[in-house]
Design a protein around this motif. Sequence first.
Motif, PDB file in Angstrom:
ATOM      1  N   ASP A  72       0.884  -1.010  -0.164  1.00 42.06           N
ATOM      2  CA  ASP A  72      -0.103   0.187   0.201  1.00 42.06           C
ATOM      3  C   ASP A  72       0.923   1.348   0.074  1.00 42.06           C
ATOM      4  OD1 ASP A  72      -1.655   2.186   0.518  1.00 42.06           O
ATOM      5  OD2 ASP A  72      -2.815   1.093   1.875  1.00 42.06           O
ATOM      6  N   PRO A  73       0.989   2.008  -1.014  1.00 45.15           N
ATOM      7  CA  PRO A  73       1.887   2.859  -1.068  1.00 45.15           C
ATOM      8  C   PRO A  73       1.626   4.254  -0.277  1.00 45.15           C
ATOM      9  CG  PRO A  73       0.486   2.983  -3.010  1.00 45.15           C
ATOM     10  CD  PRO A  73       0.079   1.663  -2.428  1.00 45.15           C
ATOM     11  N   SER A  74       0.466   4.097   0.311  1.00 42.06           N
ATOM     12  CA  SER A  74       0.119   5.405   1.276  1.00 42.06           C
ATOM     13  C   SER A  74       0.594   5.041   2.730  1.00 42.06           C
ATOM     14  CB  SER A  74      -1.345   5.624   1.509  1.00 42.06           C
ATOM     15  OG  SER A  74      -2.134   4.117   2.159  1.00 42.06           O
ATOM     16  N   LYS A  75       1.210   3.755   3.111  1.00 40.81           N
ATOM     17  CA  LYS A  75       1.810   3.286   4.332  1.00 40.81           C
ATOM     18  C   LYS A  75       3.233   3.055   4.035  1.00 40.81           C
ATOM     19  CE  LYS A  75      -2.612   1.392   5.777  1.00 40.81           C
ATOM     20  NZ  LYS A  75      -3.374   0.063   6.110  1.00 40.81           N
ATOM     21  N   LEU A  76       3.719   2.974   2.975  1.00 42.37           N
ATOM     22  CA  LEU A  76       5.099   2.797   2.719  1.00 42.37           C
ATOM     23  C   LEU A  76       5.880   3.988   2.295  1.00 42.37           C
ATOM     24  CD1 LEU A  76       4.906  -0.631   1.314  1.00 42.37           C
ATOM     25  CD2 LEU A  76       5.657  -0.260   3.757  1.00 42.37           C
ATOM     26  N   SER A  77       7.073   4.105   2.503  1.00 42.41           N
ATOM     27  CA  SER A  77       8.071   4.995   1.771  1.00 42.41           C
ATOM     28  C   SER A  77       8.201   4.538   0.380  1.00 42.41           C
ATOM     29  CB  SER A  77       9.357   5.091   2.671  1.00 42.41           C
ATOM     30  OG  SER A  77      10.057   3.914   2.766  1.00 42.41           O
ATOM     31  N   GLN A  78       8.075   5.193  -0.530  1.00 43.70           N
ATOM     32  CA  GLN A  78       8.133   4.957  -1.774  1.00 43.70           C
ATOM     33  C   GLN A  78       9.257   5.348  -2.694  1.00 43.70           C
ATOM     34  OE1 GLN A  78       4.332   4.374  -3.918  1.00 43.70           O
ATOM     35  NE2 GLN A  78       5.408   4.932  -6.083  1.00 43.70           N
ATOM     36  N   PRO A  79      10.181   4.762  -2.682  1.00 41.09           N
ATOM     37  CA  PRO A  79      11.051   5.548  -3.586  1.00 41.09           C
ATOM     38  C   PRO A  79      10.565   5.528  -5.306  1.00 41.09           C
ATOM     39  CG  PRO A  79      12.005   3.421  -3.335  1.00 41.09           C
ATOM     40  CD  PRO A  79      10.661   3.589  -2.450  1.00 41.09           C
ATOM     41  N   ALA A  80      11.183   6.405  -5.998  1.00 39.00           N
ATOM     42  CA  ALA A  80      10.645   6.557  -7.458  1.00 39.00           C
ATOM     43  C   ALA A  80      11.347   5.581  -7.967  1.00 39.00           C
ATOM     44  CB  ALA A  80      11.269   8.033  -7.900  1.00 39.00           C
ATOM     45  N   VAL A  81      10.720   4.872  -9.077  1.00 39.84           N
ATOM     46  CA  VAL A  81      10.961   4.082  -9.981  1.00 39.84           C
ATOM     47  C   VAL A  81      11.379   4.554 -11.461  1.00 39.84           C
ATOM     48  CG1 VAL A  81      10.586   1.733 -11.071  1.00 39.84           C
ATOM     49  CG2 VAL A  81       9.712   2.072  -8.927  1.00 39.84           C
ATOM     50  N   ALA A  82      12.443   4.163 -11.896  1.00 35.02           N
ATOM     51  CA  ALA A  82      12.934   4.785 -13.352  1.00 35.02           C
ATOM     52  C   ALA A  82      12.335   4.403 -14.129  1.00 35.02           C
ATOM     53  CB  ALA A  82      14.520   4.756 -13.408  1.00 35.02           C
ATOM     54  N   ALA A  83      11.524   5.117 -15.095  1.00 33.46           N
ATOM     55  CA  ALA A  83      10.947   4.562 -16.411  1.00 33.46           C
ATOM     56  C   ALA A  83      12.185   4.072 -17.230  1.00 33.46           C
ATOM     57  CB  ALA A  83      10.442   5.858 -17.157  1.00 33.46           C
ATOM     58  N   PHE A  84      11.716   3.126 -18.157  1.00 34.77           N
ATOM     59  CA  PHE A  84      12.601   2.416 -19.003  1.00 34.77           C
ATOM     60  C   PHE A  84      13.407   3.631 -19.870  1.00 34.77           C
ATOM     61  CE2 PHE A  84      14.110   0.331 -22.952  1.00 34.77           C
ATOM     62  CZ  PHE A  84      14.522  -1.146 -22.210  1.00 34.77           C
ATOM     63  N   ASN A  85      12.677   4.391 -20.574  1.00 37.14           N
ATOM     64  CA  ASN A  85      13.321   5.344 -21.655  1.00 37.14           C
ATOM     65  C   ASN A  85      13.517   6.650 -20.888  1.00 37.14           C
ATOM     66  OD1 ASN A  85      13.353   3.876 -24.007  1.00 37.14           O
ATOM     67  ND2 ASN A  85      11.128   3.855 -23.845  1.00 37.14           N
ATOM     68  N   GLY A  86      13.654   6.871 -19.487  1.00 40.78           N
ATOM     69  CA  GLY A  86      14.296   8.114 -18.947  1.00 40.78           C
ATOM     70  C   GLY A  86      13.139   8.633 -18.045  1.00 40.78           C
ATOM     71  N   GLY A  87      13.476   9.577 -17.255  1.00 42.19           N
ATOM     72  CA  GLY A  87      12.393  10.058 -16.385  1.00 42.19           C
ATOM     73  C   GLY A  87      12.091   9.018 -15.366  1.00 42.19           C
ATOM     74  N   TRP A  88      11.016   9.187 -14.959  1.00 42.62           N
ATOM     75  CA  TRP A  88      10.670   8.311 -13.542  1.00 42.62           C
ATOM     76  C   TRP A  88       8.925   8.184 -13.537  1.00 42.62           C
ATOM     77  CZ3 TRP A  88      14.482   6.970 -10.560  1.00 42.62           C
ATOM     78  CH2 TRP A  88      15.566   7.919 -10.510  1.00 42.62           C
ATOM     79  N   TYR A  89       8.502   6.986 -13.054  1.00 41.60           N
ATOM     80  CA  TYR A  89       7.295   6.748 -12.835  1.00 41.60           C
ATOM     81  C   TYR A  89       6.584   7.806 -11.751  1.00 41.60           C
ATOM     82  CZ  TYR A  89       7.440   2.417 -15.823  1.00 41.60           C
ATOM     83  OH  TYR A  89       7.754   1.621 -16.569  1.00 41.60           O
ATOM     84  N   PRO A  90       5.399   8.121 -12.192  1.00 41.98           N
ATOM     85  CA  PRO A  90       4.549   8.936 -10.933  1.00 41.98           C
ATOM     86  C   PRO A  90       4.385   8.084  -9.892  1.00 41.98           C
ATOM     87  CG  PRO A  90       3.211   8.715 -12.739  1.00 41.98           C
ATOM     88  CD  PRO A  90       4.361   8.114 -13.304  1.00 41.98           C
ATOM     89  N   ARG A  91       3.761   8.694  -8.869  1.00 43.17           N
ATOM     90  CA  ARG A  91       3.286   7.983  -7.812  1.00 43.17           C
ATOM     91  C   ARG A  91       2.133   6.815  -8.303  1.00 43.17           C
ATOM     92  NH1 ARG A  91       4.010   8.210  -2.373  1.00 43.17           N
ATOM     93  NH2 ARG A  91       2.288   7.211  -0.935  1.00 43.17           N
ATOM     94  N   LEU A  92       2.275   5.524  -7.727  1.00 40.49           N
ATOM     95  CA  LEU A  92       1.561   4.665  -8.201  1.00 40.49           C
ATOM     96  C   LEU A  92       0.157   4.857  -7.759  1.00 40.49           C
ATOM     97  CD1 LEU A  92       3.654   1.392  -7.388  1.00 40.49           C
ATOM     98  CD2 LEU A  92       3.538   2.665  -9.865  1.00 40.49           C
ATOM     99  N   ARG A  93      -1.012   4.607  -8.539  1.00 40.58           N
ATOM    100  CA  ARG A  93      -2.374   4.827  -8.239  1.00 40.58           C
ATOM    101  C   ARG A  93      -3.084   3.742  -8.191  1.00 40.58           C
ATOM    102  NH1 ARG A  93      -3.997  10.262  -9.416  1.00 40.58           N
ATOM    103  NH2 ARG A  93      -2.096  11.522 -10.173  1.00 40.58           N
ATOM    104  N   GLY A  94      -4.268   3.668  -7.416  1.00 38.93           N
ATOM    105  CA  GLY A  94      -4.896   2.504  -7.023  1.00 38.93           C
ATOM    106  C   GLY A  94      -5.586   2.087  -8.506  1.00 38.93           C
ATOM    107  N   CYS A  95      -5.798   0.612  -8.593  1.00 35.85           N
ATOM    108  CA  CYS A  95      -6.391  -0.093  -9.715  1.00 35.85           C
ATOM    109  C   CYS A  95      -6.975  -1.333  -9.147  1.00 35.85           C
ATOM    110  CB  CYS A  95      -5.757  -0.169 -11.114  1.00 35.85           C
ATOM    111  SG  CYS A  95      -4.164  -1.019 -11.000  1.00 35.85           S
ATOM    112  N   GLY A  96      -7.455  -2.111  -9.950  1.00 35.14           N
ATOM    113  CA  GLY A  96      -7.773  -3.427  -9.625  1.00 35.14           C
ATOM    114  C   GLY A  96      -6.893  -4.476  -9.147  1.00 35.14           C
ATOM    115  N   GLY A  97      -6.762  -4.689  -8.039  1.00 36.37           N
ATOM    116  CA  GLY A  97      -5.663  -5.707  -7.607  1.00 36.37           C
ATOM    117  C   GLY A  97      -4.570  -5.230  -7.079  1.00 36.37           C
TER     118      GLY A  97
END
Length: 369
Positions: A227-252
């Motif tokens: 649950d990203p709201s309860k854990l410190s979440q480091p950024a994850v590097a996108a494959f082609n550069g930049g970073w993924y934004p904060r993960l958002r809720g979806c099914g599962g």
Amino acid sequence: MTEAPTRDTIESRRIAEGTFYDFKREVDLDKKYPGGAKSAKERFIDDVVAFLNGEGGHLIIGVEEADGVWDKFVPMSGDREKICNRYLQVIQSTIVPLPTKVNIVPIDVPGGFVLDVQVPPHWRKPYQNAMSGAFYVRAGARNRVLTVPEIREHFADFERMETDLTRLFDVFRRDLLAEDNLSSVKLLSPGPMGSLSFRSDNEDAGPRLLFGILPRQHYDRSRPRYDPSKLSQPAVAAFNGGWYPRLRGCGGGFEAASTHERLFVATDWHILGWVKHPFDFTRERPDMAAFRENLGRFIASISDFLLEARVVGPFAITLAIENLDEMEEWPRPGMANEVGDSRPSVMESLADPRLIDDFVAQVRSVLYG
């Protein structure tokens, strides 16, 4: 893991032989015994294997014991680094699978030093002495041979990881890759890795990198759900550069997505995703050096993300690239449409360079023949 031994804890007899400690007066890796008896090297490997198949521990070389506790030191002398590397090389060359976390540390004592062979807990069991084919486990102050059912149970754990990831990956490819199933399409944020390589051509055509990761904690009912709201979440590097934004809720679980990439982290800790257009082109040829660099950085970033959450190996991982025949920039008649392992690899660490190197070699073979 238990506390690392020191001269003080050994001499004061605060540590004793048992499940986590073993004293050896000496280990002469070149010593042979008459009558076909095990060599000193083989006996040493038996001891390390026993700790690997148990909960880890310390094999302390250069201590003579009496009734399981220190009696006197039998110190070594010479080039410490060379001696430590010799023992480590023997461990790495005679135990399968390769134990990745064993360390050897000298401890200063009067007249020289003794060695602490540190064996942290490893999860890719069972480990085997490649010299004899034997499987041992630490049981109190002794080693015992693993039973056949125990050996089968360890192998079954990895077969289950492979089977479960294959099932999850197949469902993902069938049901989750369609754009209408993405619940939160957001642009990736630019970052220190550079700008993102968006395409102006047909967004849906061309090759696509697919990945799936299933950690051991997938089966651990005592581990908190992701649950990203309860854990410190480091950024994850996108494959082609930049970073993924904060993960958002979806099914599962939770996801970050754009028109070119998707990262999905399930609440039970498995990870799935895809990357469109994973290749850069240099002189109208797929740039394999850039692909290797991007893939290595990407997997290392996911590894850091999991380590931050204390999700450790082993990991079952699948990497594949589909739609290679849609790569208009590199037409090769008869080239395979897809590359990747049909059976997931099981790795102690995602940071193991063999994981990336093996996959890049597969891709290069298909692209260049």
